[in-house]
Scaffold this active site. Structure first.
Site, PDB file in Angstrom:
ATOM      1  N   SER A 187       4.569   6.131  -1.121  1.00 48.58           N
ATOM      2  CA  SER A 187       5.569   5.101  -1.395  1.00 48.58           C
ATOM      3  C   SER A 187       5.615   4.811  -2.887  1.00 48.58           C
ATOM      4  O   SER A 187       4.627   5.019  -3.611  1.00 48.58           O
ATOM      5  CB  SER A 187       5.219   3.807  -0.650  1.00 48.58           C
ATOM      6  N   TYR A 200      -0.648  -3.014   1.959  1.00 50.93           N
ATOM      7  CA  TYR A 200       0.132  -1.785   2.112  1.00 50.93           C
ATOM      8  C   TYR A 200       0.118  -0.974   0.825  1.00 50.93           C
ATOM      9  O   TYR A 200      -0.097   0.254   0.850  1.00 50.93           O
ATOM     10  CB  TYR A 200       1.565  -2.161   2.501  1.00 50.93           C
TER      11      TYR A 200
END
Length: 293
Positions: A187, A200
């Site tokens: 990501s 995350y």
């Protein structure tokens, strides 16, 4: 035939998004507007004929887009997903089977070590081998300030995003021949972490280190390891993240001015799995709408 040039700023939905549901897991039927997974747009060119792929989180979002692309490129595909996502998985399988390829659903909670290992072994058996492993499943929730969330929630993020990929790689590598590849969905959060995605973002940065080290280790075995780093992509995970204040402008801070769609990532995963990327390993391919890693 001349292909029509498309302005990337207006190719897809460029307005804000409705208030999120806040419920997990995110489902396609609960996502408005519904994402484009390439159901009608992706056209294969037989670039993965005869390959056998396991895609975690393959029921919806990026995973479904990759599964559709792989099947239309000639690969047999197994998708893993939570049991609660079986409806989305069944819809994905219907699309995959329409290509004439083998398509297998493997439900289970991969935060459990034995389940993670079983998913890999079951994919290997069902497909008659395994040479593409896409570690795509992920979990995120918006967090309060001062890291005020439970250890149980922290564990869920770590086990989904880090433990499961480790368990699956550990199980898969002895089964994968030279020429195989591992692709991890990292990501933009790995390089530009958001405070509300503290845990995350931690896992996504760790995944980049995992890819780099594993590529170095597995090169001698002829196995390539790479990552794709998406930016803001409209998937069912997003409205389930509990982001009521962010959705009206989700993706509009990118240079292209909008959120991406899962279909726009499929080509990156096809490239990294194909012979076109035979000398690519240890790379992180950004698909971010122009945002920098």
């Amino acid at each position: 035939m001349t292909e029509t040039i498309v302005d990337p700023r207006t190719k897809y939905h460029s307005d804000g998004f409705p208030r999120d549901t806040g419920s997990q897991p995110g489902l396609v039927t609960e996502t408005t507007p519904q994402p484009d997974h390439g159901e009608d747009s992706y056209q294969g060119a037989r670039r993965l004929t005869g390959r056998r792929a396991l895609i975690t989180g393959g029921d919806s979002g990026i995973g479904r887009a990759v599964a559709i692309a792989y099947a239309r490129e000639g690969a047999d595909v197994a998708i893993s997903h939570l049991p609660a996502e079986q409806g989305d998985a069944d819809d994905t399988l219907e699309i995959l089977r329409a290509t004439g390829r083998t398509a297998v659903s493997l439900p289970g909670d991969i935060t459990d070590e034995a389940t993670s290992e079983k998913v890999v072994r079951d994919a290997f058996e069902a497909l008659g081998g395994l040479d593409i492993l896409v570690l795509n499943a992920g979990y995120q929730r918006s967090r309060n300030e001062q890291a005020a969330f439970s250890t149980a929630e922290f564990d869920r993020v770590m086990k989904t995003n880090l433990y499961a990929p480790f368990w699956m790689v550990r199980t898969a590598l002895p089964l994968m021949p030279p020429g195989s590849c591992v692709i991890v969905t990292s990501s933009i959060q790995s390089a530009s972490p958001s405070p509300e995605l503290l845990d995350y973002a931690m896992t996504k940065a760790a995944q980049v280190a995992f890819v780099t080290a594993l590529a170095d280790e597995q090169g001698a075995a002829g196995i390539r390891v790479n990552a794709v780093a998406p930016g803001p992509i409209w998937t069912p995970l997003i409205p389930a993240t509990d982001w009521p204040d962010k959705l009206p402008k989700f993706g509009q801070d990118t240079p292209l001015g909008r959120a991406g769609q899962p279909a726009e990532l499929a080509g990156a995963y096809v490239y990294l799995a194909s012979e076109d990327a035979s000398y690519v390993s240890g790379a992180v391919l950004a698909v971010t709408g122009g945002k920098h890693l």
